[in-house]
Design an enzyme around this catalytic site. Structure first.
Site, PDB file in Angstrom:
ATOM      1  N   HIS A 135     -74.392  36.002   1.457  1.00  0.00           N
ATOM      2  CA  HIS A 135     -73.025  36.386   1.096  1.00  0.00           C
ATOM      3  C   HIS A 135     -72.109  35.224   1.432  1.00  0.00           C
ATOM      4  CE1 HIS A 135     -72.685  36.995   5.380  1.00  0.00           C
ATOM      5  NE2 HIS A 135     -73.603  37.951   5.355  1.00  0.00           N
ATOM      6  N   HIS A 142     -72.549  33.289   4.754  1.00  0.00           N
ATOM      7  CA  HIS A 142     -73.590  32.256   4.772  1.00  0.00           C
ATOM      8  C   HIS A 142     -73.107  31.000   4.031  1.00  0.00           C
ATOM      9  CE1 HIS A 142     -76.224  36.012   4.930  1.00  0.00           C
ATOM     10  NE2 HIS A 142     -76.639  35.354   5.990  1.00  0.00           N
ATOM     11  N   GLY A 159     -73.121  30.988  12.469  1.00  0.00           N
ATOM     12  CA  GLY A 159     -71.891  31.771  12.399  1.00  0.00           C
ATOM     13  C   GLY A 159     -71.529  32.350  13.758  1.00  0.00           C
ATOM     14  N   LYS A 186     -70.228  35.106  13.977  1.00  0.00           N
ATOM     15  CA  LYS A 186     -70.518  36.541  13.819  1.00  0.00           C
ATOM     16  C   LYS A 186     -71.569  36.957  14.847  1.00  0.00           C
ATOM     17  CE  LYS A 186     -71.521  40.484  11.660  1.00  0.00           C
ATOM     18  NZ  LYS A 186     -72.940  40.603  11.441  1.00  0.00           N
ATOM     19  N   ARG A 211     -76.385  43.699   6.407  1.00  0.00           N
ATOM     20  CA  ARG A 211     -76.609  45.116   6.735  1.00  0.00           C
ATOM     21  C   ARG A 211     -75.482  46.028   6.241  1.00  0.00           C
ATOM     22  NH1 ARG A 211     -79.421  42.782  11.528  1.00  0.00           N
ATOM     23  NH2 ARG A 211     -81.589  43.391  11.268  1.00  0.00           N
TER      24      ARG A 211
HETATM   25  P1  AMP Z   1     -78.575  35.970   9.038  1.00  0.00           P
HETATM   26  O1  AMP Z   1     -79.011  35.712   7.635  1.00  0.00           O
HETATM   27  O2  AMP Z   1     -77.941  37.297   9.265  1.00  0.00           O
HETATM   28  O3  AMP Z   1     -79.647  35.634  10.046  1.00  0.00           O
HETATM   29  O4  AMP Z   1     -77.402  34.921   9.322  1.00  0.00           O
HETATM   30  C1  AMP Z   1     -77.609  33.546   9.131  1.00  0.00           C
HETATM   31  C2  AMP Z   1     -76.415  32.803   9.666  1.00  0.00           C
HETATM   32  O5  AMP Z   1     -75.243  33.245   8.989  1.00  0.00           O
HETATM   33  C3  AMP Z   1     -76.166  33.059  11.176  1.00  0.00           C
HETATM   34  O6  AMP Z   1     -75.767  31.845  11.790  1.00  0.00           O
HETATM   35  C4  AMP Z   1     -75.037  34.068  11.135  1.00  0.00           C
HETATM   36  O7  AMP Z   1     -74.232  34.033  12.302  1.00  0.00           O
HETATM   37  C5  AMP Z   1     -74.249  33.585   9.928  1.00  0.00           C
HETATM   38  N1  AMP Z   1     -73.379  34.656   9.404  1.00  0.00           N
HETATM   39  C6  AMP Z   1     -73.755  35.909   9.051  1.00  0.00           C
HETATM   40  N2  AMP Z   1     -72.676  36.636   8.660  1.00  0.00           N
HETATM   41  C7  AMP Z   1     -71.605  35.816   8.795  1.00  0.00           C
HETATM   42  C8  AMP Z   1     -70.199  35.967   8.567  1.00  0.00           C
HETATM   43  N3  AMP Z   1     -69.679  37.126   8.133  1.00  0.00           N
HETATM   44  N4  AMP Z   1     -69.390  34.914   8.799  1.00  0.00           N
HETATM   45  C9  AMP Z   1     -69.909  33.732   9.253  1.00  0.00           C
HETATM   46  N5  AMP Z   1     -71.218  33.512   9.484  1.00  0.00           N
HETATM   47  C10 AMP Z   1     -72.055  34.540   9.262  1.00  0.00           C
END
Ligand code: AMP
Length: 281
Positions: free
Chosen positions: A33, A36, A148, A150, A188
């Site tokens: 999204h 990312h 992130g 987040k 999610r």
């Molecule tokens: P994930 O695919 O959930 O493992 O996330 C991959 C990377 O994207 C991680 O460094 C997360 O912290 C970052 N991330 C996920 N959602 C967000 C968001 N809403 N804003 C900024 N970074 C994000």
């Protein structure tokens, strides 16, 4: 964009890419999204080349968690990554990442903080995260890596891992990307029903209210109590709502003289949402 799924091809493409300058790495679990993509855009600003990985890491999911149902949307992810000018995409399989049975796999585990906050309700989760990121770092060998805020606790643990193990990689943290109503973007969020999706935005409203109350001089304990009550009143089942020091996520010792971060995890139905807000005076 070059797409590779094995270590030999990865090494070849990475060394060719690194000839033009520094490489920034953005590890993800896919179902991408705008949050990312903002990390990729940040990577493009700080380095010459960008590499993204997509790997749904079994090691960081607990029993009964959503490993099997985690959304896998590779074709759309590829389009999105191309639209922001990603240079390389790495999509290893589970057997490429973990050729041995799990009980023979070396684990990288940051002590202490990894068992608190999200680590308390998801035992082993952060050891799974630090292990996969360590391995991906060794495979990719980037100059910089972008994460992130987040996942604030995750970023803090990865900073400690890089520091403790003297990894020659500079970590960058990027601000949380939010939906127009304030909900932090997350793969999610797609699990939420229409009604839950409307409720979900309240989690950020609660964080903002807590921050404002702290800045207005309210006591930490009463701010947290009120925040927890508001979450419950709005249909959340609270996992934790805590105030920690922004620099190391330790419990605050000097009240509002520390720079703080409010961190929350709460369930709407079976969906676990996390969010945080930094509190600077
Ligand atoms: P994930 O695919 O959930 O493992 O996330 C991959 C990377 O994207 C991680 O460094 C997360 O912290 C970052 N991330 C996920 N959602 C967000 C968001 N809403 N804003 C900024 N970074 C994000």
């Amino acid at each position: 964009m070059i797409i590779v799924d094995n270590l030999a091809d990865l090494r070849e493409k990475v060394s060719a890419q690194k000839k033009s300058g520094q490489l920034a790495f953005i590890p993800t679990m896919g179902n991408l999204h705008q949050g990312h993509l903002s990390l990729v855009e940040h990577g493009r600003k700080i380095a010459k080349g960008t590499i993204v990985s997509i790997f749904v890491n079994p090691l960081q999911f607990g029993a009964g968690e959503d490993l099997d149902s985690y959304p896998r949307t590779l074709a759309r992810d590829i389009e999105l990554l191309e639209s922001v000018g990603t240079d390389i995409l790495y999509t290893p399989s589970v057997s490429t990442m973990y050729p041995k049975p799990q009980d023979q796999q070396t684990i990288v585990d940051v002590p202490g903080l990894s068992t608190e906050l999200c680590g308390a309700s998801r035992p082993g989760h952060f050891a799974g995260v630090t292990t996969v990121v360590c391995k991906l770092f060794n495979m990719v060998q980037p100059d910089l890596a972008v994460f992130g805020k987040k996942d604030f606790q995750q970023l803090m643990l990865l900073r400690q891992m890089v520091d403790d193990l003297a990894m020659p990689i500079e970590l960058h943290g990027v601000d949380i990307m939010r939906e127009p109503d304030g909900l932090a973007m997350s793969s999610r969020n797609g699990y939420l029903s229409t009604e839950q999706r409307e409720q979900a935005a309240r989690i950020y409203a609660v964080l903002q209210q807590c921050r404002d109350d702290l800045l207005a001089g309210d006591m930490l304990e009463s701010v947290i109590k009120r925040g927890q009550q508001t979450l419950t009143d709005n249909g959340f089942v609270n996992d934790y709502l805590e105030i920690r020091k922004v620099d190391d996520l330790h419990k605050p010792t000097n009240g509002m003289t520390d720079n703080l971060v409010l961190l929350v995890a709460a369930y709407l139905g079976t969906t676990r949402l996390i969010d945080n807000i930094e509190v600077y005076r």
